[in-house]
Design a protein around this motif. Structure first.
Motif, PDB file in Angstrom:
ATOM      1  N   PRO A  74       0.799  -1.238   0.000  1.00 50.75           N
ATOM      2  CA  PRO A  74       0.000   0.000   0.000  1.00 50.75           C
ATOM      3  C   PRO A  74       0.823   1.274   0.000  1.00 50.75           C
ATOM      4  O   PRO A  74       0.293   2.342  -0.323  1.00 50.75           O
ATOM      5  CB  PRO A  74      -0.824  -0.125   1.282  1.00 50.75           C
ATOM      6  N   ASP A  75       2.089   1.187   0.370  1.00 47.29           N
ATOM      7  CA  ASP A  75       2.940   2.376   0.420  1.00 47.29           C
ATOM      8  C   ASP A  75       4.034   2.350  -0.645  1.00 47.29           C
ATOM      9  O   ASP A  75       5.095   2.940  -0.462  1.00 47.29           O
ATOM     10  CB  ASP A  75       3.568   2.512   1.812  1.00 47.29           C
ATOM     11  N   ASN A  76       3.762   1.692  -1.746  1.00 48.41           N
ATOM     12  CA  ASN A  76       4.719   1.673  -2.838  1.00 48.41           C
ATOM     13  C   ASN A  76       4.424   2.874  -3.745  1.00 48.41           C
ATOM     14  O   ASN A  76       3.377   2.921  -4.393  1.00 48.41           O
ATOM     15  CB  ASN A  76       4.589   0.372  -3.624  1.00 48.41           C
ATOM     16  N   PRO A  77       5.322   3.859  -3.810  1.00 46.79           N
ATOM     17  CA  PRO A  77       5.006   5.077  -4.563  1.00 46.79           C
ATOM     18  C   PRO A  77       4.815   4.832  -6.055  1.00 46.79           C
ATOM     19  O   PRO A  77       3.989   5.494  -6.687  1.00 46.79           O
ATOM     20  CB  PRO A  77       6.207   5.991  -4.287  1.00 46.79           C
ATOM     21  N   GLN A  78       5.584   3.873  -6.641  1.00 43.68           N
ATOM     22  CA  GLN A  78       5.416   3.621  -8.067  1.00 43.68           C
ATOM     23  C   GLN A  78       4.039   3.019  -8.373  1.00 43.68           C
ATOM     24  O   GLN A  78       3.401   3.373  -9.366  1.00 43.68           O
ATOM     25  CB  GLN A  78       6.519   2.678  -8.571  1.00 43.68           C
ATOM     26  N   LEU A  79       3.599   2.120  -7.504  1.00 45.92           N
ATOM     27  CA  LEU A  79       2.270   1.542  -7.684  1.00 45.92           C
ATOM     28  C   LEU A  79       1.178   2.602  -7.564  1.00 45.92           C
ATOM     29  O   LEU A  79       0.262   2.680  -8.394  1.00 45.92           O
ATOM     30  CB  LEU A  79       2.038   0.453  -6.623  1.00 45.92           C
ATOM     31  N   LEU A  80       1.253   3.399  -6.519  1.00 47.02           N
ATOM     32  CA  LEU A  80       0.274   4.465  -6.305  1.00 47.02           C
ATOM     33  C   LEU A  80       0.248   5.404  -7.504  1.00 47.02           C
ATOM     34  O   LEU A  80      -0.821   5.793  -7.999  1.00 47.02           O
ATOM     35  CB  LEU A  80       0.620   5.233  -5.033  1.00 47.02           C
ATOM     36  N   ASN A  81       1.426   5.761  -7.973  1.00 47.69           N
ATOM     37  CA  ASN A  81       1.517   6.696  -9.084  1.00 47.69           C
ATOM     38  C   ASN A  81       0.976   6.086 -10.371  1.00 47.69           C
ATOM     39  O   ASN A  81       0.277   6.750 -11.140  1.00 47.69           O
ATOM     40  CB  ASN A  81       2.967   7.120  -9.278  1.00 47.69           C
ATOM     41  N   TYR A  82       1.299   4.820 -10.608  1.00 45.82           N
ATOM     42  CA  TYR A  82       0.873   4.205 -11.863  1.00 45.82           C
ATOM     43  C   TYR A  82      -0.651   4.152 -11.955  1.00 45.82           C
ATOM     44  O   TYR A  82      -1.238   4.506 -12.982  1.00 45.82           O
ATOM     45  CB  TYR A  82       1.456   2.803 -12.000  1.00 45.82           C
ATOM     46  N   LEU A  83      -1.293   3.707 -10.882  1.00 49.22           N
ATOM     47  CA  LEU A  83      -2.752   3.647 -10.919  1.00 49.22           C
ATOM     48  C   LEU A  83      -3.340   5.048 -10.997  1.00 49.22           C
ATOM     49  O   LEU A  83      -4.266   5.305 -11.780  1.00 49.22           O
ATOM     50  CB  LEU A  83      -3.275   2.914  -9.678  1.00 49.22           C
ATOM     51  N   GLY A  84      -2.794   5.970 -10.197  1.00 48.16           N
ATOM     52  CA  GLY A  84      -3.310   7.334 -10.216  1.00 48.16           C
ATOM     53  C   GLY A  84      -3.158   7.976 -11.582  1.00 48.16           C
ATOM     54  O   GLY A  84      -4.096   8.599 -12.102  1.00 48.16           O
ATOM     55  N   TYR A  85      -1.984   7.843 -12.193  1.00 52.49           N
ATOM     56  CA  TYR A  85      -1.767   8.445 -13.492  1.00 52.49           C
ATOM     57  C   TYR A  85      -2.648   7.794 -14.561  1.00 52.49           C
ATOM     58  O   TYR A  85      -3.122   8.468 -15.489  1.00 52.49           O
ATOM     59  CB  TYR A  85      -0.303   8.347 -13.898  1.00 52.49           C
ATOM     60  N   SER A  86      -2.856   6.486 -14.440  1.00 54.59           N
ATOM     61  CA  SER A  86      -3.727   5.804 -15.398  1.00 54.59           C
ATOM     62  C   SER A  86      -5.126   6.397 -15.362  1.00 54.59           C
ATOM     63  O   SER A  86      -5.745   6.621 -16.410  1.00 54.59           O
ATOM     64  CB  SER A  86      -3.783   4.305 -15.089  1.00 54.59           C
ATOM     65  N   TYR A  87      -5.628   6.650 -14.166  1.00 53.13           N
ATOM     66  CA  TYR A  87      -6.940   7.295 -14.043  1.00 53.13           C
ATOM     67  C   TYR A  87      -6.925   8.689 -14.674  1.00 53.13           C
ATOM     68  O   TYR A  87      -7.843   9.071 -15.405  1.00 53.13           O
ATOM     69  CB  TYR A  87      -7.342   7.412 -12.571  1.00 53.13           C
ATOM     70  N   VAL A  88      -5.887   9.456 -14.364  1.00 51.12           N
ATOM     71  CA  VAL A  88      -5.790  10.818 -14.894  1.00 51.12           C
ATOM     72  C   VAL A  88      -5.755  10.789 -16.420  1.00 51.12           C
ATOM     73  O   VAL A  88      -6.461  11.552 -17.091  1.00 51.12           O
ATOM     74  CB  VAL A  88      -4.532  11.523 -14.345  1.00 51.12           C
ATOM     75  N   ASP A  89      -4.941   9.916 -16.980  1.00 48.19           N
ATOM     76  CA  ASP A  89      -4.785   9.848 -18.422  1.00 48.19           C
ATOM     77  C   ASP A  89      -6.088   9.462 -19.110  1.00 48.19           C
ATOM     78  O   ASP A  89      -6.340   9.876 -20.248  1.00 48.19           O
ATOM     79  CB  ASP A  89      -3.687   8.854 -18.766  1.00 48.19           C
TER      80      ASP A  89
END
Length: 615
Positions: free
Chosen positions: A464-479
């Motif tokens: 849950p605290d992996n920044p790359q994982l958090l970023n990848y899912l978040g950016y996918s939503y944004v994109d």
């Protein structure tokens, strides 16, 4: 000797073993969908404090070439150039030391021996290097009288590590000379050095087992600690088997069963269960014992807080003394990989393969070395061979999936990760999260976002605290323009965990942009450009944000910079040209009228400005 967990050598002093983390692509997956490769800039090599060698017109060239090669860890070339310079100035202690170091690091021990035999023992560095070479030569040739002569009376003034190394060599040399009682006394003398009990017990046990005193060896290896490191457990089980205490041996192996992927512990346990013969084969003669000493010191030096360059030299000497010791050659290959010398590492893997010793651990390391040296076809061939030979090995499928992902072969990456995940126990979350994450990347690039989203969320439950994982899912939503509030929360958490990551800062700026919070988007996007000044997408994003806050001239500059850095696709480049030609407002309107994409672009000749470093 069989393959064992090399890392546990460093833990023989006082620590129990932990399971080794085996081959998967250690580099984090792509931090966002658009970023297909993550090209880190090489760190500058710091200048050392070595005083420069005196230069003359004749030796300046080879000396400078040698220094350059040494700084790039190209030891064979450095050795040749240092020797050429040494011919110009035969009395130079500095050049002699440098040539010896380079020869040893390159594994050219015979040439180092020849050089050492003709070197005066002047400075402390020269003396110690020559001593290392001479002792290794005597051990390799099993000239125990010569080795004892070199060691006797030479411990005065040595520091703790040198006393320990010399003491271990002395004990094994005495055993090689047929003086077992004296060897015991020498081992006991080493105990005077604080913190060496476990190391002494281990090597004494090897020595006792070698001469057939398995009762004494078993006593030295006895431990109340329920945790065993792999090497000690294997040795102890082999010793107990010689005493027909197979049930105890099996209990020892049960404590380490499943650790590592080469199956050494599992195979030994299987033999014990089946009543098959079990040999003691960890060391075959005192020469192997001395190689084990060098290997131990190589590992200790390599795992120091400030790794010592002598680590590779000790590993090379271990391999020189006992050329059939696969563990020593594998350690050399690992160290060469860490130094970026992938072709030299491949030579070591080739030798292991020729000897039939290239088991899964080494093969996975070799695959990684081939990939990092940009021999992708050979790496792919090796990965396919490994999965064919060991279809039950999830790490092999992960390695294959990583190779396909790195080459953007998304359709081939997904089934490789599928097989890896199917082979991993679902309860083993620390092994399953990475291939799940990596599969999500491949699925997202294939346009299968529903499956990718499922995988990303599953991986996030474990990490849950992996920044790359958090970023990848978040950016996918944004994109995709979906779940923007949730996306922002995910990305903001990633920024908290990794505040200086340019990709994550870019995601935050772009999320703010998509939410219409343009003024708030400026600061993180400018920080992203500062961190990744040559990334075309990050510069493009900053241009869009500047446009929306009415900084249109600056927006045009950023778009021209983005073009100068060659966007990933021609579609992206055409969109940037359209923005420069007609402005972002017009491009967004055209996209809205055309279902979200620009109409077939008309040729637009937009000059690009030379890229300037970001402030």
């Amino acid at each position: 000797m069989k393959f064992i967990n090399l890392v546990v050598l460093a833990l023989l002093i006082a620590q129990p073993a932990v399971a080794e983390r085996f081959a998967q692509d250690a580099r984090p997956p792509l931090p966002r969908p658009e970023q297909l490769t993550q090209n880190g800039e090489a760190e500058e090599t710091a200048e050392d404090d070595t005083p420069p060698a005196p230069l003359t017109r004749d030796l300046a060239g080879p000396y400078l070439a040698a220094r350059t090669a040494a700084l790039e860890n190209e030891y064979a070339s450095a050795a040749d150039y240092y020797l050429r310079a040494l011919r110009q100035d035969p009395t130079s202690e500095y050049l002699g030391d440098s040539a010896l170091v380079a020869l040893l690091a390159a594994g050219e021990v015979d040439r180092a021996v020849e050089l050492a035999e003709n070197r005066p023992l002047e400075g402390a560095m020269s003396s110690r290097l020559v001593e290392l070479v001479e002792r290794a030569r005597a051990a390799e040739s099993q000239d125990w009288a010569r080795l004892l002569e070199l060691l006797d009376g030479n411990s005065e003034g040595n520091d703790g590590s040198e006393r320990l190394l010399d003491g271990m060599l002395h004990a094994w040399a005495l055993l090689g000379d047929g003086r077992a009682a004296d060897a015991d006394a020498a081992f006991e003398q080493i105990r005077q050095i604080q913190g060496t009990d476990n190391l002494v017990n281990y090597h004494m046990a090897l020595a006792k087992a070698l001469v057939g005193d398995f009762e004494a060896a078993a006593g030295l290896l006895d431990s109340d600690n329920p945790e065993q490191n792999v090497m000690a457990a294997i040795v102890r089980a082999q010793v107990l088997a010689q005493l027909d205490r197979r049930d105890e041996a099996l209990q020892v192996m049960e404590q380490v069963r499943g650790i590592g992927i080469d199956g050494v512990a599992d195979e030994l346990a299987r033999k014990l269960e089946a009543g098959e013969p079990v040999a003691f084969d960890t060391v075959q003669d005192p020469r192997d014992g001395i190689a084990q000493v060098y290997l131990t010191f190589a590992t200790l030096l390599a795992n120091d807080v400030d790794p010592n360059p002598l680590a590779l030299i000790h590993a090379r000497l271990a391999s020189y003394i006992a050329p059939d010791m696969a563990d020593a050659r594998l350690m050399v290959a690992q160290m060469l990989q860490a130094l970026g010398q992938f072709d030299a590492a491949e030579e070591e893997f080739d030798l292991l393969r020729d000897k039939g010793q290239l088991r899964p651990t080494a093969e996975l390391l070799r695959i990684d070395a081939l990939a990092r040296s940009d021999h992708m076809a050979d790496a792919e061939k090796a990965a396919l061979a490994l999965t064919a030979a060991r279809p039950d090995l999830p790490q092999g499928w992960i390695a294959l999936g990583d190779l396909m992902r790195q080459q953007e072969k998304w359709t081939q990456a997904v089934p490789a990760y599928d097989k890896a995940i199917a082979l991993i126990d679902p309860e083993n979350q620390q092994e399953i999260w990475f291939p799940t994450y990596a599969r999500a990347i491949a699925l997202e690039r294939l346009g299968q976002f529903d499956r990718a989203e499922t995988d990303l969320k599953a991986a996030l439950e474990i990490q849950p605290d992996n920044p790359q994982l958090l970023n990848y899912l978040g950016y996918s939503y944004v994109d995709r323009g979906e779940n923007l509030d949730e996306a922002l929360q995910l990305i903001e958490r990633a920024v908290e965990l990794s505040p200086n990551d340019g990709y994550i800062l870019d995601s935050l700026g772009w999320a703010m942009y998509r939410l219409g919070r343009y003024e708030e988007a400026v600061a993180p996007q400018e920080r992203a450009v500062a961190a990744m000044s040559s990334d075309p997408l990050v510069n493009d994003h900053l241009g869009d944000i500047y446009w929306m806050v009415d900084r249109k001239r600056e927006a045009e500059i950023q778009w021209k910079r983005a073009l100068s850095f060659e966007p990933e696709t021609e579609e992206q480049a055409n969109r940037i040209r359209a923005k420069l030609d007609r402005g972002l407002d017009a491009v967004l309107a055209e996209e809205a009228e055309n279902g979200g994409s620009l109409p077939v672009p008309m040729p637009v000749d937009i000059p690009t400005e030379p890229a300037q470093p970001s402030d």
